[in-house]
Design a protein around this motif. Structure first.
Motif, PDB file in Angstrom:
ATOM      1  N   ASP A 156       0.884  -1.147   0.248  1.00 32.03           N
ATOM      2  CA  ASP A 156       0.058   0.029   0.022  1.00 32.03           C
ATOM      3  C   ASP A 156       0.918   1.170  -0.071  1.00 32.03           C
ATOM      4  O   ASP A 156       2.035   1.231   0.581  1.00 32.03           O
ATOM      5  N   CYS A 158       1.278   5.745  -0.197  1.00 38.04           N
ATOM      6  CA  CYS A 158       0.487   6.925   0.005  1.00 38.04           C
ATOM      7  C   CYS A 158       1.678   7.988  -0.333  1.00 38.04           C
ATOM      8  O   CYS A 158       2.841   7.977   0.101  1.00 38.04           O
ATOM      9  N   GLN A 200      -3.408   7.671  -3.096  1.00 39.89           N
ATOM     10  CA  GLN A 200      -3.022   6.358  -2.343  1.00 39.89           C
ATOM     11  C   GLN A 200      -3.094   5.329  -3.734  1.00 39.89           C
ATOM     12  O   GLN A 200      -3.889   5.151  -4.504  1.00 39.89           O
ATOM     13  N   HIS A 201      -2.182   4.273  -3.458  1.00 36.27           N
ATOM     14  CA  HIS A 201      -2.293   3.078  -4.395  1.00 36.27           C
ATOM     15  C   HIS A 201      -2.586   1.779  -3.319  1.00 36.27           C
ATOM     16  O   HIS A 201      -1.711   1.511  -2.504  1.00 36.27           O
ATOM     17  N   SER A 202      -3.802   1.227  -3.310  1.00 32.51           N
ATOM     18  CA  SER A 202      -3.661  -0.136  -2.596  1.00 32.51           C
ATOM     19  C   SER A 202      -3.112  -1.301  -3.157  1.00 32.51           C
ATOM     20  O   SER A 202      -2.867  -1.329  -4.402  1.00 32.51           O
ATOM     21  N   GLU A 203      -2.961  -2.499  -2.525  1.00 32.90           N
ATOM     22  CA  GLU A 203      -2.337  -3.704  -2.915  1.00 32.90           C
ATOM     23  C   GLU A 203      -3.561  -4.107  -4.166  1.00 32.90           C
ATOM     24  O   GLU A 203      -2.810  -4.346  -5.266  1.00 32.90           O
TER      25      GLU A 203
END
Length: 255
Positions: A156, A158, A200-203
């Motif tokens: 994850d 940020c 934000q990049h999530s899994e």
């Protein structure tokens, strides 16, 4: 031009060897670039930005230890790219976390820091919780926080800017890495300063991006590709010279 993941990793590995990286460091650096790009995190752009600095640096050199105790290690990368300095520093933090349960590793005076994320993925696959963060001396001041859960090779992530500039005016050219055996270190955005421009990049986001790029391929700037090919060709020249010097019959039957 459009290239596959394997093509990108292969040309980068040969190019780094052509610059002067050891075979192991070249493989690690190529893996970091390709990993970042196939997850949509700008590995090619970071390499293009830093390749001219790499040429000035020449052969990679290990970082030196500034401070060390049982849990904390501070290293000096001597202003070099993280591509040639990551493996030893991160493996040291990993070994200490395995032994002590927790370790903090600070790498000072390095650039191309974004590419370290690819190597952190390896540590996560080996069962380590990892959080990395650093600030960029831009206007506005920005901060990147990356968190891997043990067993999860995708982080994850940020990225945000700080409206207020902190009192600390030390140059922002370092990385802080926290590793833990049994504690989830996933970062939470708690700050006394307002955060803006949050990305934000999530899994799941990055997993989907990887699937897309593995199918469609990745776009590499033509000029960068030519530069990488030129660096890779240095290996062919060296091999040809070595072959010529060793050509012909040996001095005994065992040659």
């Amino acid at each position: 031009m459009n290239v596959s993941h394997n093509e990108l990793e292969g040309i980068c590995r040969k190019a780094f060897q052509g610059i002067g990286f050891s075979e192991g460091d070249a493989a690690d650096a190529a893996d970091m670039v390709a990993w970042m790009e196939v997850h949509g995190l700008g590995g090619i752009a970071a390499l293009k930005k830093g390749v001219h600095f790499l040429l000035k640096e020449g052969e990679s050199q290990p970082p030196s230890i500034i401070y060390q105790d049982a849990d904390v290690t501070v290293l000096d990368a001597h202003g070099n790219s993280i591509l040639g300095n990551a493996s030893l520093a991160l493996e040291l933090g990993y070994v200490r976390a395995r032994a002590r349960g927790l370790s903090v590793t600070k790498i000072r005076h390095c650039h191309n820091r974004i590419l370290v994320i690819g190597y952190l993925s390896r540590l996560a696959r080996r069962g380590m919780n990892v959080t990395a963060f650093w600030r960029n001396a831009h206007d506005p001041l920005t901060e990147l926080v990356v968190g891997f859960r043990a067993g999860h090779p995708i982080p994850d992530l940020c990225f945000y800017s700080l409206e207020a500039v902190p009192d600390d005016i030390e140059k922002n050219d370092g990385i802080t890495l926290v590793m833990a055996n049994h504690v989830d270190l996933m970062p939470g955005l708690r700050s006394s300063q307002p955060l803006t421009n949050l990305i934000q990049h999530s899994e799941p986001d990055l997993v989907a991006r990887k699937a897309q790029l593995l199918t469609a391929g990745m776009e590499v700037d033509d000029d960068l590709w030519k530069t990488l090919k030129s660096l890779a060709d240095r290996l062919l020249v060296e091999a040809t010279e070595d072959s010529r010097s060793g050509a012909g019959a040996g001095t005994n039957d065992n040659d």
